[in-house]
Design a protein around this motif. Structure first.
Motif, PDB file in Angstrom:
ATOM      1  N   GLN A  11       0.830  -1.207   0.000  1.00 25.00           N
ATOM      2  CA  GLN A  11       0.000   0.000   0.000  1.00 25.00           C
ATOM      3  C   GLN A  11       0.872   1.268   0.000  1.00 25.00           C
ATOM      4  OE1 GLN A  11      -2.791  -0.169   3.267  1.00 25.00           O
ATOM      5  NE2 GLN A  11      -3.575  -2.208   2.674  1.00 25.00           N
ATOM      6  N   GLN A  12       1.951   1.216   0.822  1.00 26.96           N
ATOM      7  CA  GLN A  12       2.838   2.378   0.877  1.00 26.96           C
ATOM      8  C   GLN A  12       3.527   2.634  -0.489  1.00 26.96           C
ATOM      9  OE1 GLN A  12       6.332   1.957   3.302  1.00 26.96           O
ATOM     10  NE2 GLN A  12       6.219   4.096   3.991  1.00 26.96           N
ATOM     11  N   GLN A  13       3.864   1.570  -1.184  1.00 28.35           N
ATOM     12  CA  GLN A  13       4.523   1.714  -2.487  1.00 28.35           C
ATOM     13  C   GLN A  13       3.576   2.354  -3.495  1.00 28.35           C
ATOM     14  OE1 GLN A  13       6.063  -1.949  -3.990  1.00 28.35           O
ATOM     15  NE2 GLN A  13       7.035  -0.981  -5.782  1.00 28.35           N
ATOM     16  N   LEU A  14       2.306   1.955  -3.441  1.00 28.55           N
ATOM     17  CA  LEU A  14       1.332   2.555  -4.358  1.00 28.55           C
ATOM     18  C   LEU A  14       1.164   4.044  -4.079  1.00 28.55           C
ATOM     19  CD1 LEU A  14      -1.410  -0.243  -4.449  1.00 28.55           C
ATOM     20  CD2 LEU A  14       0.179   0.391  -6.273  1.00 28.55           C
ATOM     21  N   LEU A  15       1.108   4.392  -2.767  1.00 29.53           N
ATOM     22  CA  LEU A  15       0.988   5.808  -2.420  1.00 29.53           C
ATOM     23  C   LEU A  15       2.201   6.603  -2.895  1.00 29.53           C
ATOM     24  CD1 LEU A  15      -0.539   5.717   1.206  1.00 29.53           C
ATOM     25  CD2 LEU A  15      -1.595   6.625  -0.862  1.00 29.53           C
ATOM     26  N   ASP A  16       3.405   6.037  -2.732  1.00 31.43           N
ATOM     27  CA  ASP A  16       4.620   6.740  -3.180  1.00 31.43           C
ATOM     28  C   ASP A  16       4.600   7.011  -4.683  1.00 31.43           C
ATOM     29  OD1 ASP A  16       5.671   6.840  -0.661  1.00 31.43           O
ATOM     30  OD2 ASP A  16       6.838   4.976  -0.855  1.00 31.43           O
ATOM     31  N   GLU A  17       4.111   6.011  -5.436  1.00 35.02           N
ATOM     32  CA  GLU A  17       4.054   6.190  -6.887  1.00 35.02           C
ATOM     33  C   GLU A  17       3.067   7.290  -7.263  1.00 35.02           C
ATOM     34  OE1 GLU A  17       3.123   2.388  -8.431  1.00 35.02           O
ATOM     35  OE2 GLU A  17       5.125   1.535  -8.059  1.00 35.02           O
ATOM     36  N   GLN A  18       1.914   7.306  -6.560  1.00 36.71           N
ATOM     37  CA  GLN A  18       0.926   8.345  -6.858  1.00 36.71           C
ATOM     38  C   GLN A  18       1.461   9.743  -6.515  1.00 36.71           C
ATOM     39  OE1 GLN A  18      -2.674   7.304  -4.776  1.00 36.71           O
ATOM     40  NE2 GLN A  18      -3.035   5.449  -6.010  1.00 36.71           N
ATOM     41  N   ILE A  19       2.135   9.845  -5.340  1.00 31.58           N
ATOM     42  CA  ILE A  19       2.674  11.154  -4.919  1.00 31.58           C
ATOM     43  C   ILE A  19       3.773  11.636  -5.886  1.00 31.58           C
ATOM     44  CG2 ILE A  19       4.026  12.295  -3.116  1.00 31.58           C
ATOM     45  CD1 ILE A  19       2.488  10.562  -1.077  1.00 31.58           C
ATOM     46  N   MET A  20       4.649  10.689  -6.291  1.00 35.58           N
ATOM     47  CA  MET A  20       5.743  11.059  -7.201  1.00 35.58           C
ATOM     48  C   MET A  20       5.188  11.549  -8.534  1.00 35.58           C
ATOM     49  SD  MET A  20       8.919   8.698  -8.493  1.00 35.58           S
ATOM     50  CE  MET A  20       9.390   8.401  -6.801  1.00 35.58           C
ATOM     51  N   ASP A  21       4.190  10.816  -9.052  1.00 38.25           N
ATOM     52  CA  ASP A  21       3.603  11.204 -10.339  1.00 38.25           C
ATOM     53  C   ASP A  21       2.911  12.559 -10.233  1.00 38.25           C
ATOM     54  OD1 ASP A  21       2.823  10.524 -13.115  1.00 38.25           O
ATOM     55  OD2 ASP A  21       0.807  10.541 -12.256  1.00 38.25           O
ATOM     56  N   LEU A  22       2.227  12.775  -9.109  1.00 35.63           N
ATOM     57  CA  LEU A  22       1.531  14.051  -8.933  1.00 35.63           C
ATOM     58  C   LEU A  22       2.525  15.207  -8.789  1.00 35.63           C
ATOM     59  CD1 LEU A  22      -1.362  15.060  -8.801  1.00 35.63           C
ATOM     60  CD2 LEU A  22      -1.293  14.796  -6.315  1.00 35.63           C
ATOM     61  N   ASN A  23       3.632  14.973  -8.068  1.00 37.65           N
ATOM     62  CA  ASN A  23       4.672  16.014  -7.948  1.00 37.65           C
ATOM     63  C   ASN A  23       5.250  16.398  -9.314  1.00 37.65           C
ATOM     64  OD1 ASN A  23       4.867  16.767  -5.205  1.00 37.65           O
ATOM     65  ND2 ASN A  23       5.853  14.811  -4.715  1.00 37.65           N
ATOM     66  N   LYS A  24       5.468  15.381 -10.152  1.00 36.82           N
ATOM     67  CA  LYS A  24       5.994  15.661 -11.486  1.00 36.82           C
ATOM     68  C   LYS A  24       5.014  16.501 -12.290  1.00 36.82           C
ATOM     69  CE  LYS A  24       8.914  11.550 -11.976  1.00 36.82           C
ATOM     70  NZ  LYS A  24       9.126  10.274 -12.739  1.00 36.82           N
ATOM     71  N   GLN A  25       3.725  16.150 -12.151  1.00 28.38           N
ATOM     72  CA  GLN A  25       2.720  16.909 -12.908  1.00 28.38           C
ATOM     73  C   GLN A  25       2.658  18.365 -12.426  1.00 28.38           C
ATOM     74  OE1 GLN A  25      -1.055  14.884 -12.714  1.00 28.38           O
ATOM     75  NE2 GLN A  25      -0.189  12.917 -13.469  1.00 28.38           N
ATOM     76  N   ILE A  26       2.683  18.522 -11.093  1.00 25.91           N
ATOM     77  CA  ILE A  26       2.617  19.898 -10.553  1.00 25.91           C
ATOM     78  C   ILE A  26       3.844  20.701 -10.983  1.00 25.91           C
ATOM     79  CG2 ILE A  26       2.666  21.230  -8.402  1.00 25.91           C
ATOM     80  CD1 ILE A  26       0.991  18.996  -7.130  1.00 25.91           C
ATOM     81  N   LEU A  27       5.039  20.065 -10.900  1.00 25.76           N
ATOM     82  CA  LEU A  27       6.274  20.760 -11.286  1.00 25.76           C
ATOM     83  C   LEU A  27       6.237  21.187 -12.748  1.00 25.76           C
ATOM     84  CD1 LEU A  27       9.091  21.645 -10.353  1.00 25.76           C
ATOM     85  CD2 LEU A  27       9.954  19.417 -11.089  1.00 25.76           C
ATOM     86  N   GLN A  28       5.713  20.279 -13.598  1.00 29.36           N
ATOM     87  CA  GLN A  28       5.637  20.604 -15.022  1.00 29.36           C
ATOM     88  C   GLN A  28       4.638  21.725 -15.270  1.00 29.36           C
ATOM     89  OE1 GLN A  28       7.568  19.300 -17.483  1.00 29.36           O
ATOM     90  NE2 GLN A  28       6.613  20.858 -18.780  1.00 29.36           N
TER      91      GLN A  28
END
Length: 889
Positions: free
Chosen positions: A695-712
């Motif tokens: 579950q923690q790994q799935l959350l990390d992937e979602q947070i990382m992807d969202l951070n990339k989108q926000i940064l872009q």
């Protein structure tokens, strides 16, 4: 000014050399390589120094060319006179201009002079180095001249404004470059005006995008806020899950490692039991395994070699038939191929053995010319020496005749002088005294008393006797002197006549010998015998060359067929026995090249076949021995019979390593388990955290992807805001660019007008001295190449100089450059323009003129006329002329 003398310590190849210059024409005749150009460059360097440029690598400067290779001191001195004073310049040159030295001395007082500075060349000649080389200094193969700023200033008598004139071309080029910087119409490197127009159009296109970009900025701002809120929710959820995992992991760590160790120990013990069964016959040592592996590798090598040999072509009946008796070696094939090549060349030579028609004609003429006598080199050399002796003896006879005439004239003058003065004066005086004494004796004897008269008579008698004796002595002495002088003159005249007679006899002998030799040839009329001998020498060289060529071709033609038959018979005798096995008759069919190639291939194959058979036997013996040794060892262990031998050996080695490694791991695991049981409670149950970690790994992937989108999205928003800000400023930029465009147009028009005015001013300034240059050019062309028109078919008036001192020729209504003339006539016209330029540059003072063999492209007649002109010029100015050939002297 005049050059007086110079001393070269070391410059180029000239070392420790002195030279004294004469007034007027100075000719220096030396062979190629002596250093004539070096000498002329040395004189220029004394006044102008040597050029130096640290950035010039590809071009060889004079400094690098003439510095001594051994590193010794380069330089010397030159003595000259100018403005009624004598000066001595001393210069030395180093690798750079900072290493150079300069000193100027008053050559009379020996004191340092400050009349001129280190730039003495420009101060004396009032032109710079480049202009000096284009005026009074005429180097070899560079007779043509060109306009420079310094020449422009000198001819315009603007020495005071030299800096301004010297900078004229720079100024004109600067104005032109500045105008081009504004008006250049290029997309790659546009001018300022064209660039401003492009920039204005570009700005207007950009400004039209502003409304659409502002709408996009507002949409991106809303999207970033939504994704930022989602990210905060996911971060809080992850923090709660991490805390839960830490609690459960702490409990699991207490028993997880212990369980793993127990399981690993059971597995390792089971593996060790299986390996113990494998090594029931005993475990091999490391050395035994190494020997076994090496034996297997050797066996594989022998098997591969045997397989390769068995796979080769062993159909020996195809190529072994010719070699039942012997196999030819490489030396045999090399010899036979060489003989075949020789045979081919001999066949080709039979087609080429005649002289050309022109060579036959020349040989016939020369045979007729040498029909009476073909002189040897020694005879010609002897006759050349005799003709040289004739010239010398003729000069000696002329000198003897002059001396003989002088001696005879001196003798006649001396005889007249002796007759008129010596004897006549003494005899007249003696006679008068004798008469006086006789008269006194007679008078005194008659009119004076007897005693006194007797005394007077005796005295007079004594006086008469003494006078007579004096007359006799003086007359004899005078006669002896005259006879002595006559004998001396007679001896000198006789000696000179004897020498003259000997010289005439010697001349007659030389002439008789040379005439007898020359009578054997049909010669054209020449001024001297030497010229006839030179003609014979030239024709003899040509005759010998043609005879040698004819003899060579005849000998080749005579011996080619015999040699061809001998070589063919020898070659076919050696290789026909082999050719017979192929059913080939070389005597009828030929084709020795193709047959030798085929025979060589079959011989190589047969030799290779025999070598392979011996190798097969060796490999089979080795394979048998190695196979037996390996099988004896492998039979002790239960290895898989389906494996290859190498794999079996490798399997035994791996199992041994595995057995040792498992034993070590079992001991380590037992020690760890015992230690863990002493420290922890091994009976407590522990929960797993695998699901929580997923579950923690799935959350990390979602947070990382969202951070990339926000940064872009933020980056896109920032770029869009910058673009909005930039486009907002474009309106003001367009106004500034339009103002700049007007300013650039004004500057470009001003520069164009300035360039036009400068060019017109230059043409107007140069037109003042172009007419004297044209007149001088025509005058010197007329002196060298004839009055009224040149011998080459051009009129003197057809030649003219343009503003840049380029020579133009008007012919048949069109104007051509001097490139259309022959090289010799280009040099002739260029020399005339040079001399005209010097006359205009120096109308009053007469500087030196230095010429480094400039007549190499002229014919004999024009060389003579040019040299006559130089001698005339040398009456007014000192001329130094270098050449390497007497014909140009």
């Amino acid at each position: 000014m005049k050059l007086i003398s110079c001393y070269i310590a070391h410059f180029g190849k000239i070392k420790d050399f002195s030279y004294k210059f004469n007034d007027g024409f100075n000719s220096i005749l030396e062979e190629n390589g002596w250093g004539k150009t070096t000498f002329s460059v040395f004189m220029k360097a004394m006044f102008y120094g040597l050029e130096y440029s640290p950035n010039t690598k590809k071009k060889l400067l004079e400094r690098n060319h003439y510095l001594p290779w051994d590193g010794s001191l380069c330089g010397g001195n030159i003595v000259f006179s100018a403005k009624d004073k004598e000066y001595r310049i001393e210069r030395s040159f180093g690798k750079t201009d900072k290493d150079d030295t300069f000193a100027l001395y008053d050559n009379i007082t020996g004191l340092v002079s400050s009349d001129y500075s280190e730039d003495i060349g420009e101060e004396l000649f009032r032109v710079d180095r480049d202009s000096f080389e284009k005026s009074v200094y005429i180097p070899q193969l560079a007779v043509a001249t060109a306009m420079t700023d310094s020449l422009n200033a000198k001819m315009g008598n603007l020495a005071a404004a030299k800096d301004d004139i010297s900078n004229f071309d720079v100024a004109l080029k600067s104005v032109k470059d500045a105008r081009v910087e504004y008006t250049r119409n290029s997309k790659i490197n546009p001018g300022k005006l064209f660039g401003v127009k492009l920039e204005i159009n570009k700005c207007k296109e950009e400004y039209e995008k502003l409304p659409a970009i502002e709408e996009g900025v507002e949409a991106m701002s809303c999207l970033v806020e939504e994704k930022q809120e989602t990210l905060e929710n996911l971060t809080e959820e992850k923090a709660k899950l991490t805390e839960l995992i830490q609690k459960q992991s702490k409990r699991e760590q207490e028993l997880g490692a212990y369980r793993t160790h127990k399981e690993n120990l059971q597995q390792e013990q089971a593996k060790l039991e299986e390996l113990s069964k494998f090594f029931e016959a005993g475990m091999p040592t490391d050395d035994e395994i190494i020997v076994l592996e090496q034996s297997e590798r050797d066996l594989a090598v022998h098997n591969r070699a045997l397989g390769a040999l068995n796979a080769s072509d062993d159909n020996r009946d195809v190529f072994a038939a010719p070699f039942t008796e012997r196999i030819p070696d490489d030396e045999d094939f090399a010899l036979w191929n060489k003989m075949a090549t020789n045979l081919s060349e001999l066949r080709a030579k039979a087609e080429h053995s005649k002289l050309s028609e022109e060579s036959n004609r020349q040989l016939g003429e020369l045979k007729y010319f040498f029909s009476k006598l073909v002189p040897t080199d020694e005879q010609l050399a002897h006759i050349e020496r005799q003709t040289t002796q004739i010239t010398r003896v003729e000069e000696r006879i002329a000198q003897s005749n002059e001396r003989l005439i002088t001696l005879r004239a001196e003798r006649e003058a001396n005889e007249k002088l002796m007759k008129q003065h010596s004897l006549r004066v003494w005899f007249i005086l003696g006679g008068i005294l004798l008469l006086i004494f006789i008269f006194i004796g007679a008078v005194f004897t008659r009119y004076i008393s007897e005693i006194t008269g007797r005394i007077v008579e005796i005295v007079c008698l004594v006086a008469v006797i003494v006078d007579s004796l004096l007359l006799i002595i003086s007359g004899r002495r005078a006669l002896q002197n005259r006879n002595r002088d006559e004998r001396e003159y007679k001896d000198r005249i006789a000696e000179e006549e004897d020498a003259l007679e000997i010289s005439k006899i010697e001349l007659s002998e030389y002439q008789e010998e040379c005439s007898e030799f020359l009578s054997n040839f049909l010669l054209t009329r020449a001024d001297t015998m030497q010229e006839n001998v030179y003609e014979i020498r030239r024709k003899l060289d040509q005759y010998r060359h043609l005879l040698e060529e004819e003899k060579s071709r005849h000998s080749e033609a005579a011996g080619t067929l015999d040699q061809l038959a001998d070589v063919q018979l020898e070659l076919y005798t050696k290789i026909q026995p082999f050719a017979g096995t192929y059913g080939i008759n070389l005597y009828e069919e030929g084709g020795e090249y193709e047959f030798l190639s085929r025979l060589k291939i079959d011989a190589d194959r047969y030799t290779k076949y025999m070598e392979e058979q011996a190798a097969v036997a060796r490999h089979r013996r080795a394979i048998k021995t190695l196979s037996e040794d390996i099988s004896n060892v492998l039979s002790k262990y239960p290895v898989d019979s389906q494996l290859e031998t190498a794999d079996k050996i490798h399997s035994i080695a791996l199992k041994k390593k595995e057995y040792i490694a498992i034993s070590d791991r079992i001991e380590s695991l037992k020690e760890g388990i015992l230690k863990f049981e002493n420290e922890y409670d091994v009976n407590e149950q522990v929960q797993s955290v695998d699901d929580l970690q997923q579950q923690q790994q799935l959350l990390d992937e979602q947070i990382m992807d969202l951070n990339k989108q926000i940064l872009q999205e933020k980056e896109n928003l920032s770029q869009a805001l910058e673009e909005v800000e930039r486009l907002s400023d474009i309106a003001e930029q367009i106004e500034r660019l339009e103002v700049k465009e007007k300013e650039y147009k004004k500057n470009a028009n001003l520069l164009a007008k300035t360039e036009d005015l400068l060019q017109k001013s230059r043409e107007s300034f140069q037109a003042k001295y172009m007419q004297p240059l044209q007149n001088g050019l025509h005058q010197y062309l007329e002196l060298i190449d004839g009055k009224g028109g040149t011998k080459s078919g051009y009129a003197i008036e057809d030649f003219e100089l343009d503003m840049d001192l380029n020579i133009k020729l008007t012919y048949s209504g069109s104007t051509k450059t001097s490139d259309y003339l022959s090289q010799g006539y280009q040099d002739l016209v260029a020399l005339s323009s040079r001399l005209a330029l010097v006359d205009v540059l120096y109308p009053e003072e007469k500087p030196i003129l230095i010429l480094d063999d400039p007549f190499t492209n002229l014919d004999d007649k024009k060389i003579k006329e040019s040299l006559k002109l130089l001698h005339e010029i040398a009456k007014d100015r000192q001329t130094i002329y270098f050449t390497c050939h007497e014909s140009r002297l």
